[in-house]
Design an enzyme around this catalytic site. Structure first.
Site, PDB file in Angstrom:
ATOM      1  NE  ARG A  29       0.182  -0.907  -1.827  1.00  0.00           N
ATOM      2  CZ  ARG A  29       1.169  -0.524  -2.641  1.00  0.00           C
ATOM      3  NH1 ARG A  29       1.507   0.735  -2.744  1.00  0.00           N
ATOM      4  NH2 ARG A  29       1.842  -1.405  -3.359  1.00  0.00           N
TER       5      ARG A  29
ATOM      6  CG  HIS B 226      -1.414   2.160  -5.750  1.00  0.00           C
ATOM      7  ND1 HIS B 226      -1.377   3.036  -4.692  1.00  0.00           N
ATOM      8  CD2 HIS B 226      -2.063   2.804  -6.755  1.00  0.00           C
ATOM      9  CE1 HIS B 226      -1.967   4.166  -5.045  1.00  0.00           C
ATOM     10  NE2 HIS B 226      -2.387   4.054  -6.289  1.00  0.00           N
TER      11      HIS B 226
ATOM     12  CE1 TYR C 146       5.287  -1.228  -5.116  1.00  0.00           C
ATOM     13  CE2 TYR C 146       4.632  -1.554  -7.401  1.00  0.00           C
ATOM     14  CZ  TYR C 146       4.306  -1.268  -6.089  1.00  0.00           C
ATOM     15  OH  TYR C 146       3.002  -1.023  -5.747  1.00  0.00           O
TER      16      TYR C 146
END
Ligand SMILES: Cc1ncc(C[n+]2csc(CCOP(=O)(O)OP(=O)(O)O)c2C)c(N)n1
Length: 361
Positions: A259, A263, A272
């Site tokens: 990805r 998100h 993160y």
């Protein structure tokens, strides 16, 4: 007295890739891959990349709701869309823009959906496909149900369902997988393993070496493909569909990709994820990998590239205008697509809303 039972638990999950990250290819490419297909795939992948960037910009300027970028998924999703027959049923999750568009869903419809407009789910060109699924993994159960109907009708159609790596930890995924195996359903399950479920890394998600090996427990074939290699995904989805059409049952495909973006537009992945990990993923992602391969094969040039980018931008601009110029739907529209007959509790809410917004009932 204790006796022993001889069991052979060994299994093998093949891992498949043809277009290598260094822009060369393991030749020959599968028979299913023609030069025309490669060019068409690349053009679509570039279009969706440009569309995705525009969608993020629309959200940032308050013209679209929360949007899940599909950057990184273009190769897998284009492969699925091109491999499927129009009569098959596609059961998507929320990051499948490239497949939806190939199925006939207009880019403006995709924008309408993320703009909160129910008409974005009411596809004009492929009414048999399901709308986006935001609850994690419930789409696998819907897909197993549809594939059951296809099998009962015996009409040689198949269903393709997608989900992320995170979805494979949910009961719905495992139940659907088990049912698909037990009933030999014409179902292709594609797990798009983009390494992260929001901030949960793949390694914390599941202790198994691959996600595809979950197929073994269901008694069906499982395969891992390089999700940044359009050719590998296309060939495996094509093969899985042929198996389904021939009544040979389901297949689980794990497409390994990354990805590339946040998100959703509500997320900040820098909190993160290591910058180096993301930079490395950009070096091998599907759109550039296919572009480089086409250029090496002299199937594409810098000049065609520049022209195509202009065409993509024009196409996206037209779709964005269509979306922005759509008059808002009536407030009660949110009740209209879910049930054939509204349950009593919803009927009361529907009537209340209609009265307060002075709509004709
Ligand atoms: C049933 C349910 N639980 C939790 C959520 C909140 N949620 C939204 S996206 C997401 C992570 C999904 O990750 P993955 O399946 O790997 O797909 P990806 O977004 O990485 O493509 C979660 C937990 C949800 N949408 N539905």
């Amino acid at each position: 007295m204790q006796s022993t039972i001889q069991c052979n638990y060994a299994f093998n999950i093949p891992g498949i890739r043809y277009l290598l990250p260094d822009n060369s290819a393991q030749s020959p490419l599968p028979e299913t891959i023609s030069d025309e297909l490669l060019i068409r795939a690349y053009q679509h992948m570039r279009l969706i990349r440009i569309f995705d960037q525009k969608a993020i910009a629309l959200q940032r300027t308050g013209q679209l709701g929360t949007y899940p970028s599909c950057q990184g998924h273009e190769g897998v999703n284009t492969a699925i869309g091109l491999a499927m027959h129009p009569d098959d049923v596609f059961v998507p999750y929320y990051r499948d823009q490239a497949t939806l568009n190939l199925r006939g869903v207009k880019l403006s419809e995709i924008l309408r959906y993320w703009g909160g407009d129910e008409r974005g789910s009411n596809y004009k060109n492929c009414p048999q496909d399901l709308p986006n699924c935001v609850p994690i993994a419930t789409q696998f159960c819907h897909a197993a149900g549809i594939a059951s109907a296809q099998k009962i009708k015996g009409n040689k159609q198949a269903t393709v369902v997608t989900g992320g790596d995170g979805s494979t930890s949910k009961g719905d995924f495992l139940e659907a997988l088990n049912l698909a195996g037990a009933w030999h359903l014409p179902l292709v399950l594609v797990v798009i393993n983009n390494q992260w479920a929001i901030s949960t890394p793949r390694k914390a998600q599941c202790n198994a070496t691959t996600l595809a090996q979950k197929a073994i427990g269901a008694g069906i074939p499982g395969v891992v493909v390089d999700g940044d290699d359009f050719t590998a995904v296309y060939d495996q989805v094509h093969k899985a569909l042929q198996r389904a059409y021939l009544g040979k049952g389901p297949t689980l495909i794990e497409a390994i990709t990354y990805r590339l973006g946040d998100h959703t537009t509500a997320d900040d992945a820098t909190r993160y994820r290591a910058r180096e990990e993301v930079e490395n993923a950009w070096k091998t992602e599907s759109v550039t990998r296919l572009l480089n391969y086409l250029k090496i094969r002299e199937l594409w040039s810098e000049e065609r590239e520049q022209q195509w980018r202009v065409t993509c931008k024009e196409t996206v601009d037209v779709e964005v205008k269509d979306y922005l110029n759509t008059p808002p739907d009536k407030p009660t529209a949110m009740f209209e697509h879910l049930y054939e007959t509204l349950p009593r509790a919803y009927l009361a809410q529907y009537e209340e809303l209609a009265v307060s917004t002075r709509e004709d009932l």
